[in-house]
Design an enzyme around this catalytic site. Structure first.
Site, short mmCIF file in Angstrom:
data_model
loop_
_atom_site.label_atom_id
_atom_site.label_comp_id
_atom_site.label_asym_id
_atom_site.label_seq_id
_atom_site.Cartn_x
_atom_site.Cartn_y
_atom_site.Cartn_z
N ASP A 67 18.68 -49.24 -99.21
CA ASP A 67 18.68 -48.22 -100.25
C ASP A 67 20.05 -47.58 -100.45
O ASP A 67 20.96 -47.77 -99.64
CB ASP A 67 17.62 -47.14 -99.95
CG ASP A 67 17.57 -46.74 -98.48
OD1 ASP A 67 18.55 -47.01 -97.75
OD2 ASP A 67 16.56 -46.16 -98.05
N ASN A 136 7.45 -38.40 -93.18
CA ASN A 136 6.26 -38.49 -94.03
C ASN A 136 5.78 -39.94 -94.14
O ASN A 136 4.94 -40.25 -94.98
CB ASN A 136 6.57 -37.92 -95.42
CG ASN A 136 7.69 -38.67 -96.12
OD1 ASN A 136 8.21 -39.66 -95.60
ND2 ASN A 136 8.07 -38.20 -97.30
N HIS A 138 7.75 -42.53 -94.87
CA HIS A 138 8.49 -43.38 -95.80
C HIS A 138 9.26 -44.47 -95.06
O HIS A 138 9.67 -44.30 -93.92
CB HIS A 138 9.39 -42.57 -96.75
CG HIS A 138 10.62 -41.99 -96.16
ND1 HIS A 138 11.04 -40.70 -96.40
CD2 HIS A 138 11.57 -42.51 -95.34
CE1 HIS A 138 12.17 -40.48 -95.77
NE2 HIS A 138 12.51 -41.56 -95.11
C1 F6R Z 1 17.57 -45.34 -94.42
C2 F6R Z 1 16.20 -45.23 -94.87
C3 F6R Z 1 15.25 -44.19 -94.40
C4 F6R Z 1 15.39 -43.82 -92.93
C5 F6R Z 1 14.37 -42.76 -92.55
C6 F6R Z 1 14.53 -42.31 -91.11
O1 F6R Z 1 18.24 -46.41 -95.03
O2 F6R Z 1 15.86 -46.01 -95.68
O3 F6R Z 1 13.94 -44.66 -94.65
O4 F6R Z 1 15.21 -44.96 -92.15
O5 F6R Z 1 14.52 -41.64 -93.37
O6 F6R Z 1 15.76 -41.67 -90.97
P1 F6R Z 1 16.34 -41.24 -89.56
O7 F6R Z 1 16.65 -42.48 -88.82
O8 F6R Z 1 17.57 -40.45 -89.90
O9 F6R Z 1 15.29 -40.42 -88.89
#
Ligand code: F6R
Length: 251
Positions: A67, A136, A138
């Site tokens: 992303d 959440n 995602h």
């Molecule tokens: C990053 C991404 C997000 C993160 C997620 C967890 O490219 O796509 O889905 O993997 O927000 O983020 P962290 O690792 O910072 O807890």
């Protein structure tokens, strides 16, 4: 799905880096799907260390990132392209032309999404996709309620994601409100999905995503249907899940 329980973040990073290394050694021209965020930083440091020791060769590897924020150019330290260059690409012998991050500055953003899916197709698909996990549920920027059917597309970020990501910006107002993300369909087409989770704050969502019901309200829950899902998580992240052994295979 197989689950590796690590005692802490350091061990998690080492185990996950080991799995990625095995992929590169088995198929030097593999296509890696990569993630940004806090969770993969230890993996990128470990992979760099092994590269410096002469144990890993990225010269034939291609990458596609999950992303990118819309409206941040590649020179912006908050952009995911900048993150990838500084945390991995500039530190190993990967050909930068073989690294791909969606272009959040494209004049035609819808066209950029279609081109990104075409690119993945032209590369022969993703061999291994690395994922972090949002609080959440995602994955990428696929927020709760997102259809499982979508390829790469434009999303509006949820307030909880904006709040979580604001730690990396000067203020909440600076966090972009939109992003381009690989869709869940794109992610599910990867040969192997490697999901990492660390910390007590991820314990509820790890339990709900992988031991709860499969629902678009918890986007990561769809990964329960992936034929080759590997979870590497630390004890804290697994503290609310029914995992007793250091290595568990379910289903
Ligand atoms: C990053 C991404 C997000 C993160 C997620 C967890 O490219 O796509 O889905 O993997 O927000 O983020 P962290 O690792 O910072 O807890």
């Amino acid at each position: 799905m197989s689950i590796y329980k690590a005692k802490d973040y350091k061990e998690l990073s080492r185990k996950a880096a080991n799995i990625i290394s095995a992929q590169i050694i088995m198929k030097p021209s593999c296509v890696l799907g990569l993630a940004t965020g806090t969770s993969p930083i230890g993996i990128y440091n470990q992979l760099t260390e092994w590269y410096e020791k002469g144990d890993l060769d990225f010269s034939e590897v291609s990458t596609v990132n999950l992303d990118e924020y819309i409206g941040l150019d590649t020179a912006n330290p908050q952009s995911y392209r900048y993150f990838m260059n500084t945390n991995l690409f500039d530190r190993v012998n990967i050909d930068i032309h073989n690294t791909n991050v969606p272009n959040g500055m494209a004049a035609d953003l819808e066209g950029e999404c279609d081109s990104y899916d075409n690119l993945i197709h032209m590369l022969g698909g993703i061999d291994m996709q690395l994922l972090g996990l949002g609080h959440n549920g995602h994955i990428g920027f696929n927020e709760p309620g997102e259809s499982f059917e979508k390829g790469t597309h434009i999303v509006s970020l949820s307030q909880s994601t904006i709040d979580a990501n604001s730690r990396l910006f000067e203020s909440k107002e600076d966090v972009p409100k939109k992003a381009i993300t690989m869709g869940i369909r794109t992610i599910m087409q990867a040969g192997i999905v490697l999901l990492i989770a660390s910390g007590k704050d991820k314990a509820d969502i790890v339990r709900d995503a992988f031991w709860g019901k499969i629902t678009p309200e918890v986007p990561a829950s769809v990964l329960q249907l992936h034929k080759n899902l590997i979870i590497v998580a630390d004890e804290d992240a697994l503290s609310k899940s029914p995992v007793t052994d250091n290595y568990t295979v379910l289903r």
